[in-house]
Structure formats: structure tokens, C-alpha cells
Design an enzyme around this catalytic site. Structure first.
Site, PDB file in Angstrom:
ATOM      1  N   LYS A 153      57.866 -67.197  74.908  1.00 60.92           N
ATOM      2  CA  LYS A 153      57.653 -67.999  76.119  1.00 60.92           C
ATOM      3  C   LYS A 153      58.034 -67.202  77.359  1.00 60.92           C
ATOM      4  O   LYS A 153      57.329 -67.226  78.366  1.00 60.92           O
ATOM      5  CB  LYS A 153      58.466 -69.292  76.046  1.00 60.92           C
ATOM      6  N   HIS A 314      32.520 -64.421  57.789  1.00 63.02           N
ATOM      7  CA  HIS A 314      32.320 -65.841  58.055  1.00 63.02           C
ATOM      8  C   HIS A 314      31.295 -66.440  57.095  1.00 63.02           C
ATOM      9  O   HIS A 314      30.386 -67.177  57.494  1.00 63.02           O
ATOM     10  CB  HIS A 314      31.917 -66.075  59.501  1.00 63.02           C
ATOM     11  N   ASN A 454      18.733 -71.515  57.834  1.00 63.22           N
ATOM     12  CA  ASN A 454      17.485 -70.911  57.367  1.00 63.22           C
ATOM     13  C   ASN A 454      17.696 -69.415  57.179  1.00 63.22           C
ATOM     14  O   ASN A 454      18.260 -68.773  58.059  1.00 63.22           O
ATOM     15  CB  ASN A 454      16.366 -71.147  58.375  1.00 63.22           C
ATOM     16  N   PHE A 499       9.893 -72.089  52.441  1.00 64.57           N
ATOM     17  CA  PHE A 499       8.557 -71.770  52.946  1.00 64.57           C
ATOM     18  C   PHE A 499       8.533 -71.668  54.474  1.00 64.57           C
ATOM     19  O   PHE A 499       9.404 -72.193  55.166  1.00 64.57           O
ATOM     20  CB  PHE A 499       7.522 -72.781  52.456  1.00 64.57           C
TER      21      PHE A 499
END
Length: 550
Positions: A153, A314, A454, A499
Site C-alpha cells: 500500500k 486460453h 467457429n 459447413f
């Protein structure tokens, strides 16, 4: 509780470089401590310490002042109370950019600290050793995190060090006249991450000892036996039983979950032989994200029968390749996207050889998981202190079912481990591919399964050269794959996990010079897509199956 009152900014004095005159040192991990203390003393730094830390420094011939002498209060309650005293914390928290704080320290007769060196009790190590609850609880550090947070801090005035790897940089700064603000801010960031991880591990241990999520799942799914159901004791003709039982034990309390404010733990399935049963040979303890990425990397590498390497970041591939050797496969996989591979996770489906280790060692990598490591490979890779090395169990195999939790229940499915061979594909347009092109198409068709939908994967020479993943439309995935491949897109082949709903995505690949495509087919606009491929003279195969990966 209300926040402290803000000070008038005009009252603050500049303190960029802070000379180090006084240091408080109290560490559990004493790696490099003696040498560090000797060099600090040579630089004229007064050292204040506690217990075994002070003893270690005295054995090195360093003059040390005990905290008890500073506070006028002895260590008590078996060491539970040592540094929790205003004489310590006022010296750490005083903001000497403010004349008023400097005045108050003078009135109290307290001297400031410019350096605090603290690391915490080995809580996680104690848990993993199988120690009794009482011993685990005694390794919950109280004074240490308080010191770390106080110094972090007040980084405007104090440098906080929690990792021995930072000793050298701090010493250089001390010798050159003091710690600069940029360094103190960097060390404060490391320190807050350190305490957050520690608190998360403690919280996870308590949660695991108070609440067992597997018991609740057993109740939800009627405490049925999964293995029996899979083997045929179904309640109806669907092949799925009435309930599901999960048999798993707490294997490890993790530093934290996906983010540092989330507690997490690893539960290990009874009788399983997967990533959860891997033996860690070296490096920092595994994190939640490390396990997720390592499992995704295994999924990708073990889709191939030839020596294969997958590099994951990831949960998505930065590169996948096959080769005559694991070393060759790694080089090809890394060339796909070296920028994204930085800080990635590597999985191999063969033993890591010394040659492969030579290829890997200079690349920042979080985890390497493989069925084995040659001694020469371990010699090289263990020089990287934080690199995690995981060796799979000898009987490693994929789970027979995949489970995913949703709110209120579980989704269960068979793994996606079937790949229609080229002999079963339909040539939709163009000339039949030659042997080399067909081999690349088969590789791409297997590799694209590891890419989040996709998914578009460009390949050449048994290696991915461009990957487009996780987009909400296939055109964007095509653009991303081509962009990452650059000039390598020309002459490559492409695989699409599902597709093409329109010809626009395929056209992006055609315009980049892709010579052959494999995709499931089955769109209501297949004719439009075929027409675009025919016009460009591109070979295209239909597989009749898709490989969505959500």
C-alpha cells in the site's frame, strides 16, 4: 467502515528514488537469504528480523536487530504474535511525502522502513503433504500478509519483496542510491497478487472442508453409479441411466480460480488416468487455468497418431503440428503463431527428448505435459525455475464421457473422437487431391477439432499455419486464419469444423490462395459454395460430420 480522509495533493513531496536505510526481513522461503542479507549489510542497511530468519542471517555473519527489541514486546503465543505492533507498522505505513507523518513518527520515536522482505508460511505445501488440520491451520500466516499489504500500500515510500528472484534487482537499486518508484510499484503489484493467491488457497481449503459439492451432486443425481450405467444397466433403451454418481477426492487446493478473487480446488477422480493424475516433476504449482489449458493441449496432441505437439493459449491452439520427431513437431507448431505461443502450454503425445527441450527452453512457457521426459530434457528444462513439467500416468487415456456443469445439473456426452478418414469423404468439386495435399487435409481435419467454434484451420506440411477461432460467424474466422497465416496461406489447405452457410467465408480462403478445403457439407446453400470453389479451381471435400467445440 468509512475510508480515510484524502490529503490535499499540494502537501505531498516528491519521492521517486528512496534510499534504503532500514529493512524488515521475515521469510519462510530462505532461498538466497544469507547472500542477500550480507550484501544489504555491506550497503549500510540496518536489518530488523524475527526468529529463524534472524538466526539464518546471524549465521551468515550479519548483524541483525530483533523485532522484539524494537517493539519492547517478546514474541508470544508460539510465534503467532511477532510483528503486529505499531512500532513495526507505523514504520512501514508512514507516508514520508507528508511532513505531518514525518512529524508524528518523530513524536512517537519510531523509525521508518524503506524495504520489507516477507514471504508467507507454506500453507499450500502443508495441505498437499496430507498434514492434520491443526498443522494446516498453524500454517495460515497472519502477520506476514499484513506486513506485505502494508508495505505494498505504501509503495510510494517502501519497496516490498515477496519473491527471492527479485533480490538481485533490488540490490542493484540499493547500491545505486535507492529504489525508483517504477520498481516499487511493480513489486507492489507482485505482492498483492501473492497475498490474493494465498488468501484464495486458504478460502478454498476451508470451503473443501466445510462443503463437499460432490455430495450435493450425488443427491441431485440420486446417487446412481455412472460406471454401471455406462456398462449397460440402463433404466430404458436410451443407453443413459436414471442418475449419475461422481467419485472424486480433494487432490489440491489451488492458488485461485480463473481469477485471483475466485477460490478453487482440484478434485481427482477415483481410478481415472488423466491430467489430474499427472505427476508434477518441476516448477510452480499448477493453477486452475494451467489445468484447463493443459487438458485442451492434450486433447489436441492426442488426436494424432504420429508424433504431435499442440501449443495452447486460453484453451485455443497457437499451433498444432506432426513430425518425424517431437522436436520437429514442436518447431513447426511454434512457427504457426510465435507471438501467441509466448506464455502458452505445450502438450506432446511422445516423450520430450533433449532435442525437443533445446527447441523449447528459450521460449517462455507455462506448462509442458507429456508421457515422459528424457533425462537430458529434464536437465535443460528444470533450469527454468517456474516452468511446470507434468508427466502423464503410464495408463493415460481419455475419459469415456465428458461432463460439463450447468446451473442446476450436468451435461454429459460421449467424447468427439471419431474422424471420418479421407476414404469416406465425398469429392464435392475440383480434381482429387494428390497424396501430399490429402495428407495435409487429413491433418487439418483432425487438428480443427481442437479449435473453438467457429473454427477454421489452415495447414501445410503437417502443421497449422493459421487458425481462426471462437468467432460468432465463419467469415470472421476465415479472415482471422488468413491474417495469422500471412503469405503462408497461399498453397495451404483449409479445414472448417462445420459447413459454410454462404460462399463468402470460402471466398476469403480462395482469395488468400488456399488450394484445397475439407468441410462437413450439408448447408442448404452447398450449391452456392460448390460453385465458388469450382469457379476458383479449388478442390473441396465433404466429410459428412462436423467437429463443433464449445
Amino acid at each position: 467502515m468509512s475510508a480515510p480522509r484524502s490529503q490535499d495533493p499540494s502537501l505531498y513531496r516528491d519521492r521517486d528514488v528512496v534510499p534504503v536505510k532500514r529493512a524488515l526481513i521475515s521469510v519462510s522461503d530462505k532461498t538466497g537469504l544469507a547472500d542477500f542479507a550480507v550484501e544489504l549489510a555491506k550497503a549500510g542497511v540496518e536489518l530488523v528480523s524475527t526468529g529463524s530468519t534472524a538466526a539464518t542471517m546471524r549465521e551468515a555473519g550479519v548483524d541483525v536487530r530483533d523485532v522484539a527489541e524494537l517493539t519492547g514486546f517478546p514474541e508470544s503465543l508460539d510465534g503467532r504474535v511477532k510483528t503486529l505492533h505499531p512500532a513495526v507498522h507505523a514504520g512501514i505505513l508512514a507516508d514520508l511525502r507528508l511532513e505531518d507523518h514525518e512529524r508524528q513518527l518523530g513524536e512517537l520515536g519510531i523509525e521508518p522502513f524503506e524495504l520489507v522482505v516477507v514471504n508467507l508460511y507454506p500453507f499450500t505445501e502443508t495441505v498437499m503433504s496430507g498434514a492434520a488440520d491443526a498443522d494446516v491451520i498453524e500454517n495460515i500466516d497472519i502477520g506476514g500478509p499484513t506486513l506485505v499489504r502494508a508495505a505494498a500500500k505504501n509503495h510510494a515510500n517502501v519497496a516490498i519483496v515477496v519473491d527471492p528472484e527479485d533480490y538481485a534487482e533490488v540490490l542493484d537499486a540499493v547500491r545505486q542510491g535507492g529504489t525508483p518508484l517504477g520498481l516499487r510499484r511493480q513489486l507492489a503489484s507482485i505482492a498483492f497478487d501473492h497475498t490474493a493467491s494465498y488468501d484464495a488457497a486458504v478460502a478454498s481449503w476451508f470451503a473443501a472442508n466445510v462443503y463437499d459439492p460432490w455430495e450435493e451432486l450425488d443427491e441431485v443425481f440420486e446417487d446412481a453409479d455412472l460406471e454401471a450405467d455406462v456398462e449397460g444397466e440402463e433404466s430404458d433403451d436410451t443407453g443413459w441411466g436414471d442418475g449419475i454418481g461422481l467419485d472424486a477426492e480433494l487432490g489440491q487446493v489451488l492458488r485461485y480460480g480463473e481469477n485471483s478473487h475466485q477460490s478453487a480446488a482440484l478434485y481427482v477422480g477415483d481410478g481415472a488416468a488423466g491430467i489430474a493424475q499427472a505427476v508434477q516433476l518441476h516448477g510452480k504449482e499448477m493453477s486452475y487455468n494451467n489445468y484447463v489449458d493443459a487438458d485442451a493441449a492434450l486433447r489436441a496432441a492426442y488426436d494424432h497418431t504420429q508424433p504431435a505437439v499442440a501449443i495452447i493459449k486460453h484453451a485455443n491452439p497457437c499451433g498444432i503440428a506432426i513430425g518425424d520427431t517431437i522436436a520437429a513437431a514442436h518447431r513447426l507448431a511454434h512457427e504457426c503463431d510465435p507471438v501467441s505461443a509466448f506464455g502458452g502450454v505445450i502438450a506432446a503425445n511422445r516423450t520430450i527428448t533433449r532435442e525437443a527441450a533445446e527447441s523449447i527452453k528459450d521460449i517462455f512457457t507455462e506448462v509442458i505435459v507429456a508421457p515422459g521426459f528424457e533425462p537430458g530434457a529434464l536437465e535443460l528444462l528444470t533450469q527454468k525455475k517456474n516452468l511446470r513439467l507434468l508427466q502423464l500416468p503410464d495408463d493415460y487415456e481419455r475419459d469415456e464421457l465428458e461432463l460439463r456443469q450447468i446451473s442446476g445439473g450436468l451435461l454429459v456426452q460421449e467424447p468427439d473422437d471419431h474422424f471420418a478418414p479421407a476414404s469416406e469423404w465425398t469429392l464435392a468439386t475440383g480434381r482429387p487431391a494428390d497424396d501430399a495435399t490429402l495428407a495435409d487435409l487429413e491433418f487439418a481435419w483432425r487438428a480443427v477439432r481442437a479449435v473453438k467454434s467457429n473454427a477454421i484451420l489452415l495447414a501445410s506440411g503437417g502443421a497449422s499455419v493459421g487458425v481462426g477461432m471462437g468467432q460468432v460467424n465463419r467469415v470472421d474466422s476465415c479472415h482471422l486464419a488468413v491474417q495469422r497465416a500471412g503469405a503462408r496461406a497461399a498453397g495451404s489447405v483449409a479445414a472448417s469444423d462445420a459447413f459454410f452457410p454462404f460462399a463468402d467465408g470460402l471466398q476469403v480462403l480462395i482469395d488468400a490462395g488456399v488450394k484445397a478445403v475439407v468441410q462437413p457439407g450439408g448447408s442448404v446453400r452447398d450449391a452456392e459454395v460448390i460453385e465458388a470453389a469450382e469457379k476458383a479451381g479449388v478442390t473441396m471435400y465433404f466429410t459428412g460430420e462436423r467437429h463443433f467445440f464449445h
